[in-house]
Design an enzyme around this catalytic site. Structure first.
Site, PDB file in Angstrom:
ATOM      1  N   GLY A  46       0.833  -1.192   0.000  1.00 54.22           N
ATOM      2  CA  GLY A  46       0.000   0.000   0.000  1.00 54.22           C
ATOM      3  C   GLY A  46       0.867   1.241   0.000  1.00 54.22           C
ATOM      4  O   GLY A  46       2.022   1.195   0.425  1.00 54.22           O
ATOM      5  N   GLN A  51       3.064  10.089   1.195  1.00 56.75           N
ATOM      6  CA  GLN A  51       4.356   9.413   1.288  1.00 56.75           C
ATOM      7  C   GLN A  51       5.272   9.743   0.110  1.00 56.75           C
ATOM      8  O   GLN A  51       6.476   9.484   0.162  1.00 56.75           O
ATOM      9  CB  GLN A  51       4.158   7.888   1.355  1.00 56.75           C
ATOM     10  CG  GLN A  51       3.482   7.427   2.627  1.00 56.75           C
ATOM     11  CD  GLN A  51       3.337   5.920   2.634  1.00 56.75           C
ATOM     12  OE1 GLN A  51       2.364   5.377   2.133  1.00 56.75           O
ATOM     13  NE2 GLN A  51       4.333   5.231   3.182  1.00 56.75           N
ATOM     14  N   CYS A  95       5.781  -0.007   7.241  1.00 59.98           N
ATOM     15  CA  CYS A  95       5.426   1.145   6.417  1.00 59.98           C
ATOM     16  C   CYS A  95       6.657   1.564   5.624  1.00 59.98           C
ATOM     17  O   CYS A  95       7.750   1.614   6.185  1.00 59.98           O
ATOM     18  CB  CYS A  95       4.955   2.280   7.325  1.00 59.98           C
ATOM     19  SG  CYS A  95       4.528   3.788   6.433  1.00 59.98           S
ATOM     20  N   LEU A  96       6.454   1.871   4.350  1.00 56.46           N
ATOM     21  CA  LEU A  96       7.590   2.282   3.523  1.00 56.46           C
ATOM     22  C   LEU A  96       8.203   3.589   4.026  1.00 56.46           C
ATOM     23  O   LEU A  96       9.360   3.877   3.727  1.00 56.46           O
ATOM     24  CB  LEU A  96       7.159   2.420   2.060  1.00 56.46           C
ATOM     25  CG  LEU A  96       6.709   1.107   1.396  1.00 56.46           C
ATOM     26  CD1 LEU A  96       6.195   1.369  -0.017  1.00 56.46           C
ATOM     27  CD2 LEU A  96       7.836   0.084   1.373  1.00 56.46           C
ATOM     28  N   HIS A 137      -4.632   1.489   7.185  1.00 56.22           N
ATOM     29  CA  HIS A 137      -3.273   2.025   7.377  1.00 56.22           C
ATOM     30  C   HIS A 137      -3.025   3.170   6.390  1.00 56.22           C
ATOM     31  O   HIS A 137      -2.529   4.230   6.773  1.00 56.22           O
ATOM     32  CB  HIS A 137      -2.262   0.880   7.179  1.00 56.22           C
ATOM     33  CG  HIS A 137      -0.826   1.294   7.168  1.00 56.22           C
ATOM     34  ND1 HIS A 137       0.101   0.809   8.059  1.00 56.22           N
ATOM     35  CD2 HIS A 137      -0.138   2.145   6.354  1.00 56.22           C
ATOM     36  CE1 HIS A 137       1.288   1.359   7.811  1.00 56.22           C
ATOM     37  NE2 HIS A 137       1.168   2.169   6.762  1.00 56.22           N
ATOM     38  N   GLU A 138      -3.391   2.950   5.115  1.00 53.09           N
ATOM     39  CA  GLU A 138      -3.160   3.986   4.094  1.00 53.09           C
ATOM     40  C   GLU A 138      -4.047   5.202   4.344  1.00 53.09           C
ATOM     41  O   GLU A 138      -3.617   6.344   4.159  1.00 53.09           O
ATOM     42  CB  GLU A 138      -3.384   3.431   2.685  1.00 53.09           C
ATOM     43  CG  GLU A 138      -2.497   2.261   2.295  1.00 53.09           C
ATOM     44  CD  GLU A 138      -1.038   2.463   2.642  1.00 53.09           C
ATOM     45  OE1 GLU A 138      -0.545   3.602   2.598  1.00 53.09           O
ATOM     46  OE2 GLU A 138      -0.380   1.458   2.990  1.00 53.09           O
ATOM     47  N   HIS A 141      -2.629   7.646   6.731  1.00 57.55           N
ATOM     48  CA  HIS A 141      -1.628   8.573   6.166  1.00 57.55           C
ATOM     49  C   HIS A 141      -2.291   9.879   5.713  1.00 57.55           C
ATOM     50  O   HIS A 141      -1.673  10.939   5.759  1.00 57.55           O
ATOM     51  CB  HIS A 141      -0.936   7.940   4.959  1.00 57.55           C
ATOM     52  CG  HIS A 141       0.192   7.013   5.311  1.00 57.55           C
ATOM     53  ND1 HIS A 141       1.335   7.445   5.930  1.00 57.55           N
ATOM     54  CD2 HIS A 141       0.355   5.681   5.116  1.00 57.55           C
ATOM     55  CE1 HIS A 141       2.155   6.413   6.105  1.00 57.55           C
ATOM     56  NE2 HIS A 141       1.588   5.320   5.623  1.00 57.55           N
TER      57      HIS A 141
END
Ligand code: NI
Length: 177
Positions: A46, A51, A95-96, A137-138, A141
């Site tokens: 995701g 991000q 998470c990236l 989660h996304e 953000h």
């Protein structure tokens, strides 16, 4: 398509509330495709627009296994939760933007989400398990919330300090090199 640089924590751009997308046009579609390419290459399941430094309410998600015959990407603008289950599911999240750190986070196990797709059409999706967790989660953000914000302050600060230390080491290596 193009790869986009991913911002890592701590960074003020990850703490901002993203703005709604007025219309999904060719430019938005291109951003969605670039985000997917960036996510697959990372690799991740995701990615949210903040991000990659874009303060818009856009997320992309694909939780299909690597060996699946076909990819199952979702491109979502302005995602909105319509319903969440009363029971939670706990996943070990990463998470990236928080590289190399993982922690258990409990979230509603199932959700119903409304969003605008890549063709500017309103859609609804019922999701559970990993897909539901990933979408939530996304969506976090878009509110400037990272998965580490769901942890105790103690655990969060340990991770943030390590991220800063790792970044300083990298910067020093770049200068030295
Ligand atoms: Ni993330």
């Amino acid at each position: 398509m193009a790869m986009l640089p991913i911002i890592t924590a701590p960074d003020p751009r990850l703490k901002q509330v993203a703005k709604p997308v007025e219309r999904v046009d060719a430019r938005t579609r291109k951003l969605m495709d670039d985000m997917l390419e960036t996510m697959y290459a990372a690799p991740g399941i995701g990615l949210a627009a903040p991000q990659v430094g874009v303060g818009q309410r856009i997320i992309v998600v694909d939780v299909s296994p690597d060996d699946a015959p076909e990819r199952q990407p979702y491109r979502m603008a302005n995602p909105q939760l319509l319903w969440v289950s009363e029971d939670d599911a706990t996943y070990n999240e990463g998470c990236l933007s928080v590289p190399e750190h993982y922690a258990d986070v409990a979230r509603p196990r199932a959700i119903r989400v409304r969003y605008v797709d890549e063709n500017d059409e309103i859609r609804e999706l019922e999701a559970e398990g990993l897909l539901a967790t990933c979408i939530q989660h996304e969506m976090d953000h878009l509110e400037g919330i990272l998965f580490i914000d769901h942890l105790t302050a103690l655990k969060r600060n340990i991770i943030l300090r390590k991220l800063l230390k790792a970044r300083k080491t990298t910067d020093a290596e770049v200068r030295a090199g």
